[in-house]
Write a protein that holds these residues in place. Structure first.
Motif, PDB file in Angstrom:
ATOM      1  N   LEU A   1      38.749  45.257  38.655  1.00  0.00           N
ATOM      2  CA  LEU A   1      38.517  43.836  38.455  1.00  0.00           C
ATOM      3  C   LEU A   1      39.299  43.424  37.214  1.00  0.00           C
ATOM      4  O   LEU A   1      39.120  43.997  36.137  1.00  0.00           O
ATOM      5  N   PHE A   2      40.184  42.440  37.376  1.00  0.00           N
ATOM      6  CA  PHE A   2      41.107  42.033  36.316  1.00  0.00           C
ATOM      7  C   PHE A   2      40.781  40.619  35.846  1.00  0.00           C
ATOM      8  O   PHE A   2      40.441  39.747  36.657  1.00  0.00           O
ATOM      9  N   ALA A   3      40.947  40.380  34.532  1.00  0.00           N
ATOM     10  CA  ALA A   3      40.731  39.036  34.004  1.00  0.00           C
ATOM     11  C   ALA A   3      41.645  38.764  32.824  1.00  0.00           C
ATOM     12  O   ALA A   3      42.015  39.672  32.076  1.00  0.00           O
ATOM     13  N   ALA A   4      42.002  37.496  32.689  1.00  0.00           N
ATOM     14  CA  ALA A   4      42.676  36.985  31.497  1.00  0.00           C
ATOM     15  C   ALA A   4      42.008  35.668  31.137  1.00  0.00           C
ATOM     16  O   ALA A   4      41.748  34.845  32.034  1.00  0.00           O
TER      17      ALA A   4
ATOM     18  N   VAL B   1      39.599  30.418  31.899  1.00  0.00           N
ATOM     19  CA  VAL B   1      39.747  31.701  32.577  1.00  0.00           C
ATOM     20  C   VAL B   1      41.005  31.591  33.429  1.00  0.00           C
ATOM     21  O   VAL B   1      41.035  30.872  34.420  1.00  0.00           O
ATOM     22  N   GLU B   2      42.030  32.282  33.013  1.00  0.00           N
ATOM     23  CA  GLU B   2      43.330  32.177  33.679  1.00  0.00           C
ATOM     24  C   GLU B   2      43.287  32.798  35.066  1.00  0.00           C
ATOM     25  O   GLU B   2      43.818  32.264  36.030  1.00  0.00           O
ATOM     26  N   TYR B   3      42.671  33.963  35.137  1.00  0.00           N
ATOM     27  CA  TYR B   3      42.420  34.587  36.432  1.00  0.00           C
ATOM     28  C   TYR B   3      41.282  35.584  36.296  1.00  0.00           C
ATOM     29  O   TYR B   3      41.008  36.101  35.210  1.00  0.00           O
ATOM     30  N   LEU B   4      40.609  35.828  37.407  1.00  0.00           N
ATOM     31  CA  LEU B   4      39.593  36.867  37.493  1.00  0.00           C
ATOM     32  C   LEU B   4      39.593  37.317  38.952  1.00  0.00           C
ATOM     33  O   LEU B   4      39.144  36.576  39.830  1.00  0.00           O
ATOM     34  N   GLU B   5      40.135  38.487  39.215  1.00  0.00           N
ATOM     35  CA  GLU B   5      40.442  38.885  40.580  1.00  0.00           C
ATOM     36  C   GLU B   5      40.162  40.369  40.817  1.00  0.00           C
ATOM     37  O   GLU B   5      40.351  41.203  39.923  1.00  0.00           O
ATOM     38  N   LEU B   6      39.765  40.675  42.054  1.00  0.00           N
ATOM     39  CA  LEU B   6      39.589  42.046  42.499  1.00  0.00           C
ATOM     40  C   LEU B   6      40.849  42.494  43.215  1.00  0.00           C
ATOM     41  O   LEU B   6      41.297  41.849  44.165  1.00  0.00           O
ATOM     42  N   ARG B   7      41.429  43.606  42.741  1.00  0.00           N
ATOM     43  CA  ARG B   7      42.688  44.069  43.321  1.00  0.00           C
ATOM     44  C   ARG B   7      42.683  45.588  43.471  1.00  0.00           C
ATOM     45  O   ARG B   7      42.025  46.304  42.733  1.00  0.00           O
TER      46      ARG B   7
ATOM     47  N   LEU C   1      32.584  41.058  33.329  1.00  0.00           N
ATOM     48  CA  LEU C   1      33.326  41.939  34.227  1.00  0.00           C
ATOM     49  C   LEU C   1      32.466  43.118  34.678  1.00  0.00           C
ATOM     50  O   LEU C   1      32.473  43.503  35.853  1.00  0.00           O
ATOM     51  N   GLU C   2      31.738  43.708  33.757  1.00  0.00           N
ATOM     52  CA  GLU C   2      30.892  44.850  34.100  1.00  0.00           C
ATOM     53  C   GLU C   2      29.825  44.466  35.114  1.00  0.00           C
ATOM     54  O   GLU C   2      29.572  45.195  36.086  1.00  0.00           O
ATOM     55  N   ASP C   3      29.181  43.318  34.910  1.00  0.00           N
ATOM     56  CA  ASP C   3      28.137  42.888  35.842  1.00  0.00           C
ATOM     57  C   ASP C   3      28.743  42.552  37.206  1.00  0.00           C
ATOM     58  O   ASP C   3      28.157  42.874  38.253  1.00  0.00           O
ATOM     59  N   ALA C   4      29.911  41.911  37.205  1.00  0.00           N
ATOM     60  CA  ALA C   4      30.567  41.589  38.472  1.00  0.00           C
ATOM     61  C   ALA C   4      30.986  42.858  39.204  1.00  0.00           C
ATOM     62  O   ALA C   4      30.849  42.960  40.430  1.00  0.00           O
ATOM     63  N   ALA C   5      31.503  43.829  38.473  1.00  0.00           N
ATOM     64  CA  ALA C   5      31.918  45.088  39.085  1.00  0.00           C
ATOM     65  C   ALA C   5      30.723  45.794  39.725  1.00  0.00           C
ATOM     66  O   ALA C   5      30.832  46.376  40.811  1.00  0.00           O
ATOM     67  N   ARG C   6      29.579  45.713  39.066  1.00  0.00           N
ATOM     68  CA  ARG C   6      28.372  46.337  39.610  1.00  0.00           C
ATOM     69  C   ARG C   6      27.984  45.677  40.940  1.00  0.00           C
ATOM     70  O   ARG C   6      27.628  46.367  41.909  1.00  0.00           O
ATOM     71  N   ALA C   7      28.085  44.355  40.994  1.00  0.00           N
ATOM     72  CA  ALA C   7      27.776  43.644  42.230  1.00  0.00           C
ATOM     73  C   ALA C   7      28.772  43.992  43.331  1.00  0.00           C
ATOM     74  O   ALA C   7      28.386  44.179  44.496  1.00  0.00           O
TER      75      ALA C   7
END
Length: 280
Positions: A263-266, A240-246, A208-214
Motif C-alpha cells: 500500500l503506497f501513499a504520498a 493526499v497525492e495518492y494512496l493506492e494498492l499495487r 496505512l497500517e490500519d488499511a493494510a490490515r483491512a
C-alpha cells in the motif's frame, strides 16, 4: 577516526584500483546526504555484504521537479561524515555536479512502466533523473552490490529493473524502512517539518497500517484507500497525492490483495511531501 572524503572520479578510481587489486568486492550506498538512522542501517548492511563500502553523497539536480525544492534540500556534509566515521566507512564520495554530468553530457536513462505510476505520475522526469544518476554512480564506484531502503519502494524496483536491463552486474538489495518511535518513516525531509506538522505526521503510517490490515482481511481497495485518505486529511495533512494498492512485482493496480502487494501513499503536510508504504 575520520571518513576519507573523495570528490573526483580520479580520486575514487585510485581507491577502487587498489581494492580490486587486493580482490576486494565493493558495495555502494547511494544517498543525497542529510543522513539519518535509516541511511546508517543501509551502511551496516553493506558492510556485512561486501569487503569495501562507498557511501555516495550527491544531491542530484536531475531528479527534482522544481529549483526551489532542490535549493531547499538539506546539505549537511560535515555532520554526515561525522555520523559515518564510527562505522568505519571506506570512502565518502561527494562529487560536484560536473563530475557526474560533465560538459556536453546528453544521455538520459529512462525506465518505462514502473515509472508511470505513483510518484512517477506526479513528478514528471523524476525517475529519469534517478535512473541516470544511479547508472552513473554504479559505473563510477564499480559496485558489485548496492543497498536501498524500502521506504522508496518504487525507486528500489526501478533501480532493480535498470540494473538487470542494462547488464550492470549490480545486485540491488532492499532493506526495511526504519521508523521513528511514533511510526513516522525516517526521511531527510522530516527536518523541514514545523513542530505541529511533525506531531501530526505519524498519522500517515497509522492510516496505512490500519488499511493494510483491512485489505489482508479481504476488503476492497477502492473503499479502503478512500477511507484511509480521508483519515489522513482529517489528521492535518493538506493533500493526499495518492494512496493506492499495487502489486510488488510490477506496481500494477490491484482491486484486492490477491497477489503480493504493498500500500503506497504520498501526502503533503506543512509544505513537505512525505511518502510511505507498507506490505499487505
Amino acid at each position: 577516526m575520520s571518513v576519507p572524503i573523495l570528490r573526483t572520479r580520479a580520486a575514487l578510481a585510485e581507491r577502487l584500483d587498489a581494492w580490486e587489486a587486493a580482490g576486494e568486492r565493493v558495495g555502494v550506498v547511494p544517498t543525497m546526504g542529510a543522513l539519518h538512522e535509516g541511511h546508517l542501517s543501509l551502511v551496516r548492511a553493506a558492510q556485512a555484504g561486501s569487503d569495501r563500502v562507498v557511501t555516495t553523497l550527491f544531491v542530484n539536480p536531475r531528479q527534482f521537479n522544481s529549483r526551489a525544492d532542490y535549493d531547499a534540500y538539506p546539505r549537511t556534509e560535515m555532520s554526515d561524515a561525522e555520523k559515518l566515521a564510527p562505522l568505519g566507512v571506506d570512502a565518502l564520495y561527494v562529487p560536484e555536479p560536473e563530475e557526474v554530468y560533465p560538459e556536453g553530457f546528453a544521455t538520459t536513462v529512462s525506465v518505462t512502466g514502473l515509472t508511470d505510476v505513483l510518484c512517477g505520475a506526479h513528478r514528471p522526469g523524476h525517475f529519469d533523473g534517478v535512473a541516470t544518476v544511479v547508472t552513473k554512480l554504479f559505473r563510477q564506484t564499480r559496485a558489485r552490490r548496492a543497498w536501498f531502503g524500502e521506504k522508496d519502494f518504487q525507486q528500489l524496483q526501478v533501480v532493480r529493473r535498470l540494473s538487470a536491463d542494462l547488464d550492470l552486474g549490480v545486485e540491488v538489495v532492499g532493506c526495511p524502512t526504519v521508523r521513528e518511535a511514533d511510526g513516522l518513516a525516517m526521511s531527510s525531509r522530516n527536518v523541514r517539518l514545523h513542530p505541529a506538522a511533525r506531531a501530526a505526521a505519524p498519522a500517515l503510517y497509522a492510516a496505512l497500517e490500519d488499511a493494510a490490515r483491512a485489505l489482508r482481511g479481504g476488503a476492497a481497495a477502492a473503499e479502503t484507500c478512500a477511507a484511509a485518505a480521508e483519515r489522513i486529511r482529517a489528521a492535518g495533512y493538506a493533500e493526499v497525492e495518492y494512496l493506492e494498492l499495487r502489486a510488488v512485482s510490477d506496481l500494477r493496480a490491484l482491486a484486492r490483495a490477491e497477489a503480493p502487494a504493498r500500500l503506497f501513499a504520498a501526502a503533503w503536510i506543512g509544505g513537505v511531501r512525505l511518502i510511505d508504504n507498507v506490505g499487505v
